[in-house]
Motif scaffolding. Structure first.
Motif, PDB file in Angstrom:
ATOM      1  N   LEU A   1      -1.239  -8.017 -11.505  1.00  0.00           N
ATOM      2  CA  LEU A   1      -0.171  -7.364 -12.445  1.00  0.00           C
ATOM      3  C   LEU A   1      -0.615  -5.873 -12.760  1.00  0.00           C
ATOM      4  N   ALA A   2      -1.760  -5.937 -13.264  1.00  0.00           N
ATOM      5  CA  ALA A   2      -2.354  -4.553 -13.651  1.00  0.00           C
ATOM      6  C   ALA A   2      -2.221  -3.674 -12.381  1.00  0.00           C
ATOM      7  N   GLY A   3      -2.694  -4.022 -11.354  1.00  0.00           N
ATOM      8  CA  GLY A   3      -2.631  -3.296 -10.176  1.00  0.00           C
ATOM      9  C   GLY A   3      -1.383  -2.675  -9.599  1.00  0.00           C
ATOM     10  N   LEU A   4      -0.473  -3.728  -9.805  1.00  0.00           N
ATOM     11  CA  LEU A   4       0.800  -3.388  -9.324  1.00  0.00           C
ATOM     12  C   LEU A   4       1.370  -2.107 -10.253  1.00  0.00           C
ATOM     13  N   GLU A   5       0.961  -2.122 -11.450  1.00  0.00           N
ATOM     14  CA  GLU A   5       1.478  -1.025 -12.541  1.00  0.00           C
ATOM     15  C   GLU A   5       1.045   0.421 -12.087  1.00  0.00           C
ATOM     16  N   THR A   6      -0.303   0.272 -11.309  1.00  0.00           N
ATOM     17  CA  THR A   6      -0.888   1.533 -11.073  1.00  0.00           C
ATOM     18  C   THR A   6      -0.408   2.348 -10.016  1.00  0.00           C
ATOM     19  N   LEU A   7       0.722   1.984  -9.133  1.00  0.00           N
ATOM     20  CA  LEU A   7       0.902   2.325  -7.893  1.00  0.00           C
ATOM     21  C   LEU A   7       2.145   3.342  -8.079  1.00  0.00           C
ATOM     22  N   VAL A   8       3.043   3.437  -8.881  1.00  0.00           N
ATOM     23  CA  VAL A   8       4.019   4.051  -9.262  1.00  0.00           C
ATOM     24  C   VAL A   8       3.221   5.559  -9.448  1.00  0.00           C
ATOM     25  N   GLY A   9       3.365   6.615  -8.772  1.00  0.00           N
ATOM     26  CA  GLY A   9       2.774   7.948  -8.978  1.00  0.00           C
ATOM     27  C   GLY A   9       1.988   8.158  -8.018  1.00  0.00           C
TER      28      GLY A   9
END
Lengths: 105, 105
Positions: A23-31
Motif C-alpha cells: 500500500l505504501a508503495g502504491l502511494e508513491t506512484l502518483v507524481g
C-alpha cells in the motif's frame, strides 16, 4: 481519460506487513508515473459473500500512459508482490469522462 | 465517503440490447438515489487475459446510503438483470477521502 480498475483477492501469505509495504508503495506512484492523474486503493469494509479484499481505482491521461505504468520501475515490484500473494487479480480499463468534469453526478 | 466498486464478468446471454438496457438504467440512479454522489460504469477496452467486462465505480455519502441503494426500487431490476446474465460479480467497498478533495493526485 482512462479509468483503470483492479480488484484483488488476497492469499493467506499476503501478511499485514507485506500489505502495508504494498500500500505504501502504491502511494508513491502518483507524481513519478507520467500521465497517472490519481490513484486510490482501498480495503473492503463489508466482507459480504461477493466481496474481495482490495480495489484500486486509477485515472490516466491515455491508454499509452496506462501501458507505460505497467512497466514503470516503481510499479514492477508492487506487481510482483501482489502477483505473488493474491489468489485472483482482475481488471477493467475503460474510457471515462474527465473526472474533473461532472460524471453522472 | 464510501467508494463502491463492482466488477462484472458477463455470460453469453447478456446480449447487447440487454446490456444497453442495463447501462441506461444505471445512468438514471444518480439523483433519485439518496446519498449517491456519482456513478461511472465502463466497458473494458484492453481485453487482456485478466480483464473482465464491466466495472462500476460509485461514491456514497455513507455506508447507510450504500445499503439503501442495494434495495432501491430503481436499482433492483438492474441487480436482477446483471445477476441473471453474469458469470461473476465481485465488489469492494472502501472508505475514501472525499473525491472533491485531492486524493493522491
Amino acid at each position: 481519460m482512462i479509468r483503470h480498475v483492479v480488484m484483488f483477492k488476497i492469499a493467506d501469505t499476503f501478511t499485514p506487513p507485506l500489505q502495508t509495504e504494498w500500500l505504501a508503495g502504491l502511494e508513491t506512484l502518483v507524481g513519478p508515473v507520467p500521465g497517472l492523474r490519481s490513484l486510490s486503493i482501498g480495503r473492503d469494509l463489508l466482507r459480504a459473500e461477493r466481496s474481495w479484499d482490495f480495489a484500486l481505482v486509477a485515472e490516466f491521461d491515455t491508454l499509452a500512459h496506462l501501458a507505460a505504468y505497467a512497466t514503470h520501475p516503481l510499479h514492477l515490484p508492487l506487481i510482483a508482490l501482489s502477483g505473488q500473494h493474491c489468489e485472483h487479480i482482475v481488471s477493467v480499463d475503460y474510457e471515462c469522462p474527465d473526472s474533473t468534469a461532472p460524471e453522472m453526478t
